[in-house]
Design a protein around this motif. Structure first.
Motif, short mmCIF file in Angstrom:
data_model
loop_
_atom_site.label_atom_id
_atom_site.label_comp_id
_atom_site.label_asym_id
_atom_site.label_seq_id
_atom_site.Cartn_x
_atom_site.Cartn_y
_atom_site.Cartn_z
N TRP B 327 0.84 -1.20 0.00
CA TRP B 327 0.00 0.00 0.00
C TRP B 327 0.88 1.25 0.00
CZ3 TRP B 327 -4.12 -0.91 4.43
CH2 TRP B 327 -4.94 -1.98 4.07
N SER B 328 0.25 2.38 -0.34
CA SER B 328 0.96 3.64 -0.18
C SER B 328 0.99 3.98 1.31
CB SER B 328 0.24 4.75 -0.94
OG SER B 328 -1.00 5.02 -0.33
N PRO B 329 2.03 4.70 1.77
CA PRO B 329 2.08 5.08 3.19
C PRO B 329 0.81 5.80 3.63
CG PRO B 329 4.14 5.63 2.10
CD PRO B 329 3.22 5.15 1.04
N ARG B 330 0.22 6.58 2.74
CA ARG B 330 -0.99 7.33 3.10
C ARG B 330 -2.14 6.39 3.44
NH1 ARG B 330 -3.62 10.66 -0.98
NH2 ARG B 330 -5.42 10.64 0.37
N ARG B 331 -2.20 5.28 2.64
CA ARG B 331 -3.28 4.33 2.85
C ARG B 331 -3.12 3.65 4.22
NH1 ARG B 331 -4.43 -0.23 -1.70
NH2 ARG B 331 -6.16 -1.31 -0.66
N VAL B 332 -1.89 3.28 4.56
CA VAL B 332 -1.62 2.66 5.85
C VAL B 332 -1.95 3.65 6.97
CG1 VAL B 332 0.16 1.71 7.34
CG2 VAL B 332 0.19 1.21 4.90
N GLU B 333 -1.49 4.86 6.79
CA GLU B 333 -1.70 5.95 7.74
C GLU B 333 -3.20 6.14 8.02
OE1 GLU B 333 0.73 8.59 8.73
OE2 GLU B 333 -0.93 9.30 9.98
N ARG B 334 -3.97 6.19 6.95
CA ARG B 334 -5.40 6.44 7.07
C ARG B 334 -6.09 5.32 7.83
NH1 ARG B 334 -7.92 7.15 1.43
NH2 ARG B 334 -7.69 4.90 1.62
N ALA B 335 -5.79 4.08 7.45
CA ALA B 335 -6.44 2.94 8.11
C ALA B 335 -5.99 2.83 9.56
CB ALA B 335 -6.13 1.65 7.36
N SER B 336 -4.69 3.04 9.81
CA SER B 336 -4.20 2.86 11.19
C SER B 336 -4.71 3.97 12.09
CB SER B 336 -2.67 2.81 11.21
OG SER B 336 -2.15 4.04 10.75
N ARG B 337 -4.83 5.19 11.57
CA ARG B 337 -5.32 6.28 12.41
C ARG B 337 -6.73 5.97 12.92
NH1 ARG B 337 -6.58 10.80 9.42
NH2 ARG B 337 -4.56 10.71 8.41
N TYR B 338 -7.55 5.42 12.03
CA TYR B 338 -8.90 5.09 12.43
C TYR B 338 -8.89 4.02 13.52
CZ TYR B 338 -13.59 3.12 12.21
OH TYR B 338 -14.83 2.66 12.54
N LEU B 339 -8.05 3.00 13.33
CA LEU B 339 -8.01 1.89 14.29
C LEU B 339 -7.50 2.37 15.64
CD1 LEU B 339 -6.68 -1.02 12.04
CD2 LEU B 339 -8.99 -0.72 12.91
N ILE B 340 -6.54 3.30 15.63
CA ILE B 340 -6.03 3.84 16.90
C ILE B 340 -7.11 4.63 17.60
CG2 ILE B 340 -4.40 5.49 17.92
CD1 ILE B 340 -2.41 4.63 15.73
N GLU B 341 -7.83 5.45 16.82
CA GLU B 341 -8.89 6.25 17.42
C GLU B 341 -9.98 5.39 18.04
OE1 GLU B 341 -10.26 8.96 14.42
OE2 GLU B 341 -8.35 10.06 14.47
N ARG B 342 -10.25 4.26 17.42
CA ARG B 342 -11.26 3.35 17.96
C ARG B 342 -10.75 2.57 19.16
NH1 ARG B 342 -16.05 1.62 15.65
NH2 ARG B 342 -16.01 -0.37 16.73
N GLY B 343 -9.46 2.58 19.36
CA GLY B 343 -8.90 1.82 20.47
C GLY B 343 -8.67 0.37 20.13
#
Lengths: 304, 383, 251
Positions: B327-343
Motif C-alpha cells: 500500500w501507499s504510506p498514506r493508505r496505511v496511515e489512514r487505516a491505522s489512524r482510524y483503528l487507533i482512534e477506535r482503540g
C-alpha cells in the motif's frame, strides 16, 4: 451473352465498382474472421449504425461531402459507440447484447435527428449522406476506390504484422497476458481495425448490410478449414468473389441494387458451405452418421 | 383531436407496447434478436404484398409477423448445427432476408410503392393523415387503433401467461420438467415480439423499434428488483419517452422517431448513472465506503497474524507496513489512524499492537464475513 | 542445506468487489519442489494462482520470485489454465496451440521460425502427442487436450510452472503422463505448483502441500503437514459455511 460480358468487363465504371467491392470483400473478410471468432459478430451491426451521427456531424460542421472527412466522423462515433458498449458492460449488470442494442439504436436515433436537422438547413443537399444508410456502390468513384486500397493495405498489413498477437489474444487472452502481452492493448488495436473495416464499407453496402459483409465470409470460410490462416485467406477470397459477382449481376439486370446483391451472393456462398463443406458440413455429417449406424448394426449383427 | 396530440398518443402507445415483450427479451439475452426481427419483417411485407397487391391489406401484417417468427426459427436452427455461433447466425439471417426484400422492391419499383427510406426511419409525422373512417365518420388516426390493439394484446397475453413466461425464462429445464413446454411459450413470445415490431415499424422504422423494446426494460431494471414493478416502469418509461421525444422533435424540427430514441437513451443514461442503489454513482460510493472499511480490517488481520512472532517489529511497524501490504504510506496511515482512534490498536515506538478490544472486533467481523468458518481465523486456533 | 525460495507470497489479500477470496495469505514455495495446493471449492485456489501470475489485482500484499528476478521475461512463469476455458471450435490445431508457448520468448512482431516449430514438436512428443500435432483441438479427447496445454507450458521453458487442476477429468493414460511430466520438471530443477482435487493421489505425486481455505491453514512437506487434523481444519470450516448458507435460504 459472352459479348455482353466482355462489354461489361471493359466498362470503366464497372471496373471501378467491381474493384472497390472486391476490395471491400477482402478487407471485411480478413477482419470479420477475427470479429466472428471473438463472438463479436454483432459489433459490426452496432458500429455501423452508430457511425451515422458522426457522419452527419462531420458534414454539418464542415459542409463537405468529401469521403475522407465523413469517414473520420464515422470513425469517431463508431469507436465511441464501441467504447460505450464496453463501458456499460464493465460497470453494470447489463448484458453485452442489450448494451449493443441500446447504443446502436440511440446513436442511430441521434443520427436521424441530426440528419433531419441538416435537411432543414438552407443550402444542404445531403444526398451524399443517405449513401451511408443504404450504400450506393454504383456511385463509387476512382477516389473512393483509391482510398479503399490504401486503407485496406494498411489494415491487412497490420494484421500480417500482428498475426501472432491477434491469434493469441483471440484464442486465449488470459494466457497471452501471462506471456506478457497486454490484452487491453491488443484489444484496442484489433477493435480499431475492425471499426475501420466496417466504416470503409458503409458507402458501398450501407449501414444495415455491412454487418453481413463482416460476418458471412468468415462463417463460410470457417466451414472449409481448421486453420486460422486459411480461414482468413478464404474469407477474403469469398468476400472478393461476392463483391465482383454482386457488381456483375447488378450491372446485368437493370434496377438491381448492388449492395443487397453482394450480400445475397456472400450468403449463398455461406449456405453452400454450411451444407456441402467436407467433414464439417451438414451433408458430410449426415453421411458420416449413416455410415456409423451401418457399422454399428453390422457389429451388433455379427456378435449375435 | 389535433395532429400533435394524436402523434403523441401513438408514440406513447407504441412505446409502451414494445416495452412489455421487450422485458422478456432482455431477460432471455435476446436483445439483438429484435434487431434481426425488425429488419426481416420487411421481406414478409413485400411477399404478402405480392399475394394481395394491396398495401393496406391486413395480410401484410400477418405476413410480416410470420416472417419475424421465421427469422427466429431460422437463427436458432442454424445455431443448433453448431457450425456457427448464435450472434453470427443472427447477423447472417437478417441481413440476407433484408437484402432479398430490398432487391424485390427495387426490381418491382413500379408496382411496389414501399419507400425504403421510411422502412429504416419510419414516418410518424404522417400517421394522422391515415384516418379510420367508418360509416362516413372520422374516428381518428388508424395508427391509434392499431397500436392500441397491439398494446392490449400484449397486456392480455403477458397477463395470462405471466407465470409460464417467467418460469420458462428463468428456469427452462424445470418448466419443461413440470409440463410447460418452453418451446411453445418461446414461440408465443416471439409471435408477440414480431407482431409488436410490425406495428411499431410503420411508425418509428426498423432500427428504432430496437430502442423501444430494449431500453425501457433495461432502464427499469436499474430502478427496481421486483419483476412486476419493472414491467409497469418499463411501459411508463416507454410511453414517457414517446411523448417527450415528440415534443422535443417539434421544438427542434427534427425526426420524431430519432428524438424518441434519444430521449429513451437519456432516460437510460440517467438511470445508469444515478439510480438509487443500482446506479453507477451509488455503486461506486458504496464500493469505496466498503473498501475503506475493508482496508481497516485487512490491516487489523495483518497485525493479528503477525502479533507475537519474532519478526513482529519488522512486519508491524508504520515504516514497514506499506512495503508488506503493497500500500501507499498514506493508505496505511489512514487505516491505522482510524483503528487507533477506535482503540483497537495501539502504537508504541512506531510499532502497532492489537488491543483486546481489537481481537474481539476482529472475531466478530470474521463471523460476519465467513459465518462459522470464522473459527479458522481465530488466532487462538493457530490460524 | 538452506534451499532457495522460488515464490514468496506475502500478506496477500484478494477480493472480488469487496468479498474476500484470499485473506492475508503468506506462502513460501521452495525452488525445485512439487507443491500441491489443496482446499475445498471456493477456497481461492485458482485465485491464488491468478494472483501469483498477476492476472488479478490484490487488495494488499506482494508476490516475489527471487530465483527469477524482477525484470525477467514474464513467460518464465508458465501457466496451465483449467481446461475448458477456451473456445474448442477455434480454428487451430495442437501444434498451433503449443507454438503459442514460444510467443513470450519471441516478443512483439517477431514470427515463430523453424527452431520454434522444432521445440513445439519436441514438447508434443514429451506428452506423447506428436502424432496428433495437426489435429484441430476439438477432435482431441479431454485428456489429449490437457496434454496439449501442458506441452504449451513446457515449450515456454519456464522456471516456475503453475497448473490449475491438470488432472481434472482426464483418462488414466494422461494422468500417468502428467505425473511423469511433473517429476521430470522437478528433476530439471523447476518449481511446480499444482491446484489439486484428489486427496488420494497427493502422497505419491507431490512432495509439498499447501492447505488453503481463504487463508493458508498450513504448508510444508507432505510428511509433516498432510494429516487428518489439518485436512479437517481445511475442509471442515467450509462445510459449516455451506450448511449455514443453506439454512439462510430456507428461512
Amino acid at each position: 451473352m459472352i459479348e455482353t460480358l466482355t462489354v461489361i468487363f471493359q466498362d470503366y465504371t464497372f471496373q471501378i465498382v467491381a474493384l472497390g467491392s472486391a476490395m471491400l470483400g477482402v478487407i471485411s473478410g480478413v477482419l470479420g474472421s477475427f470479429a466472428v471468432l471473438r463472438k463479436q459478430s454483432l459489433l459490426g451491426d452496432c458500429v455501423s449504425h452508430s457511425a451515422l451521427p458522426g457522419v452527419v456531424l462531420a458534414f454539418l460542421s464542415t459542409g463537405e461531402k468529401n469521403s475522407v472527412i465523413l469517414l473520420l466522423g464515422a470513425l469517431a462515433s463508431g469507436f465511441l459507440a464501441a467504447g460505450f458498449v464496453t463501458l456499460i458492460g464493465r460497470n453494470s449488470k447489463v448484458k453485452s447484447d442489450a448494451a449493443q442494442g441500446i447504443i446502436l439504436s440511440v446513436f442511430f436515433g441521434l443520427g436521424m435527428a441530426l440528419l433531419t436537422f441538416s435537411q432543414n438547413l438552407p443550402n444542404a443537399n445531403q444526398a451524399g449522406l443517405k449513401r451511408f444508410i443504404y450504400g450506393q456502390a454504383s456511385t463509387m468513384r476512382r477516389g473512393d476506390v483509391f482510398l479503399m486500397l490504401i486503407v485496406g493495405a494498411v489494415l491487412i498489413g497490420t494484421v500480417v504484422l500482428l498475426w501472432k498477437e491477434f491469434l493469441l489474444f483471440t484464442f486465449d487472452s488470459a494466457y497471452g497476458e501471462t506471456l506478457g502481452f497486454r490484452s487491453a492493448r491488443i484489444n484496442a488495436i484489433l477493435t480499431f481495425l475492425i471499426v475501420c473495416a466496417i466504416l470503409i464499407g458503409l458507402q458501398t453496402v450501407g449501414v444495415v448490410l455491412m454487418s453481413a459483409m463482416l460476418i458471412t465470409p468468415a462463417v463460410a470460410a470457417r466451414q472449409w478449414t481448421d486453420r486460422l490462416s486459411w480461414m482468413v485467406v478464404l474469407a477474403a477470397l469469398f468476400g472478393a468473389v461476392a463483391g465482383v459477382g454482386g457488381t456483375l449481376v447488378s450491372s446485368l439486370v437493370p434496377e438491381m441494387p448492388t449492395g443487397p446483391v453482394i450480400v445475397v451472393c456472400i450468403s449463398a456462398i455461406a449456405i453452400f458451405s454450411v451444407f456441402f463443406a467436407p467433414r464439417r458440413g451438414i451433408l458430410a455429417r449426415l453421411i458420416e452418421r449413416a455410415r456409423f449406424r451401418k457399422l454399428l448394426k453390422a457389429e451388433i449383427g455379427g456378435e449375435s | 383531436m389535433s395532429a400533435g396530440l394524436e402523434i403523441s398518443l401513438i408514440a406513447a402507445l407504441i412505446s409502451a407496447a414494445c416495452a412489455l415483450p421487450g422485458a422478456f427479451l432482455v431477460f432471455r439475452r435476446m436483445s439483438m434478436m429484435t434487431d434481426a426481427i425488425t429488419h426481416s419483417i420487411l421481406l414478409g411485407i413485400v411477399l404478402a404484398f405480392f399475394r394481395t397487391r394491396d398495401l393496406t391489406s391486413p395480410w401484410l401484417i400477418v405476413g410480416a409477423t410470420l416472417m419475424g417468427v421465421f427469422t427466429v426459427w431460422l437463427t436458432e436452427t442454424l445455431t443448433q448445427t453448431r457450425l456457427l455461433k448464435e450472434d453470427a447466425a443472427i447477423g447472417i439471417v437478417y441481413s440476407t432476408l433484408f437484402s432479398v426484400a430490398i432487391i424485390l422492391i427495387a426490381l418491382n419499383a413500379r408496382s411496389v410503392h414501399i419507400d425504403t427510406d421510411s422502412v429504416l426511419l419510419g414516418e410518424l409525422a404522417f400517421a394522422p393523415f391515415d384516418r379510420l373512417i367508418l360509416f362516413g365518420r372520422d374516428f381518428g388516426a388508424r395508427s391509434i387503433y392499431l397500436s392500441g390493439i397491439v398494446l392490449i394484446i400484449n397486456l392480455a397475453v403477458i397477463g395470462i401467461f405471466y407465470k409460464e413466461l417467467r418460469l420458462t425464462t428463468f428456469d427452462p429445464a424445470f418448466a419443461a420438467a413440470i409440463g410447460f413446454s418452453p418451446f411453445i411459450v418461446h414461440y408465443l413470445l416471439m409471435l408477440l415480439v414480431s407482431m409488436t415490431a410490425v406495428a411499431a415499424f410503420e411508425a418509428v422504422g426498423s432500427v428504432l423499434v430496437v430502442a423501444f423494446m430494449i431500453i425501457p426494460p433495461v432502464t427499469a431494471g436499474f430502478l427496481s428488483d421486483n419483476m412486476k414493478t419493472q414491467f409497469v416502469l418499463s411501459a411508463l418509461i416507454g410511453a414517457l419517452s414517446g411523448v417527450v421525444g415528440y415534443a422535443a422533435a417539434v421544438k427542434l424540427d427534427v425526426s420524431i422517431a430519432g428524438c424518441m430514441a434519444v430521449v429513451c437513451g437519456l432516460f437510460f443514461m440517467l438511470a445508469f448513472l444515478f439510480a438509487p442503489k443500482r446506479g453507477w454513482v451509488s455503486e461506486r460510493a458504496r464500493y469505496w465506503a466498503r473498501k475503506i472499511e475493508f482496508d481497516r480490517f485487512t490491516l487489523l488481520t495483518h497485525l493479528i497474524h503477525h502479533a507475537g512472532s519474532e519478526i513482529e517489529e519488522r512486519e508491524n511497524s508504520l515504516a514497514s507496513l506499506p512495503h508488506h501490504l503493497g500500500w501507499s504510506p498514506r493508505r496505511v496511515e489512514r487505516a491505522s489512524r482510524y483503528l487507533i482512534e477506535r482503540g483497537t490498536i495501539r502504537s508504541f515506538n512506531g510499532i502497532f499492537f492489537v488491543s483486546d478490544r481489537g481481537k474481539t472486533e476482529y472475531l466478530s467481523y470474521c463471523r460476519e464475513l465467513f459465518g462459522d468458518a470464522a473459527e479458522n481465523f481465530d488466532p487462538a486456533n493457530g490460524g | 542445506m538452506k534451499s532457495e525460495t522460488a515464490i514468496v507470497v506475502e500478506d496477500l489479500t484478494v477480493a472480488y468487489d469487496v468479498k474476500p477470496v484470499l485473506w492475508d495469505v503468506d506462502l513460501d514455495i521452495p525452488a525445485g519442489t512439487l507443491t500441491a495446493i489443496i482446499g475445498p471449492n471456493g477456497a481461492g485456489k485458482t485465485t491464488l494462482l491468478k494472483a501469483i501470475l498477476g492476472l488479478v489485482k490484490p487488495i494488499s500484499g506482494s508476490i516475489e520470485f527471487p530465483t527469477v528476478g524482477k525484470n525477467a521475461r514474464k513467460d518464465l512463469i508458465a501457466y496451465v489454465p483449467q481446461s475448458g476455458s477456451v473456445d474448442w471450435d477455434f480454428p487451430v490445431n495442437a501444434l498451433d496451440v503449443v507454438m503459442m508457448g514460444r510467443y513470450g520468448y519471441l516478443g512483439w512482431f517477431r514470427r515463430p521460425g523453424k527452431a520454434d516449430r522444432a521445440a513445439a514438436m519436441e514438447a508434443l512428443a514429451a506428452v506423447g502427442m506428436e502424432s496428433f500435432a495437426l489435429r484441430q483441438i476439438d477432435q482431441l479427447s479431454g485428456g489429449q487436450q490437457q496434454r496439449v496445454f501442458l506441452a504449451r507450458a513446457l515449450v515456454q521453458n519456464a522456471e516456475i510452472y503453475l497448473m490449475d487442476e491438470p488432472f481434472k477429468g482426464v483418462d488414466a493414460r494422461t494422468e500417468k503422463a502428467i505425473v511423469a511430466l511433473l517429476k521430470g520438471l522437478k528433476n530439471d530443477g523447476k518449481t511446480v505448483v499444482v491446484v489439486h482435487h484428489d486427496l488420494q493421489t497427493v502422497r505419491g505425486t507431490f512432495d509439498r502441500v499447501a492447505l488453503i481455505n481463504l487463508h493458508v491453514i498450513d504448508s510444508g512437506p507432505i510428511q509433516t503437514v498432510f494429516n487428518e487434523s489439518n485436512l479437517a481444519r481445511t475442509y471442515g470450516g467450509k462445510e459449516f459455511l455451506a450448511s449455514a448458507h443453506k439454512g439462510e435460504r430456507h428461512d
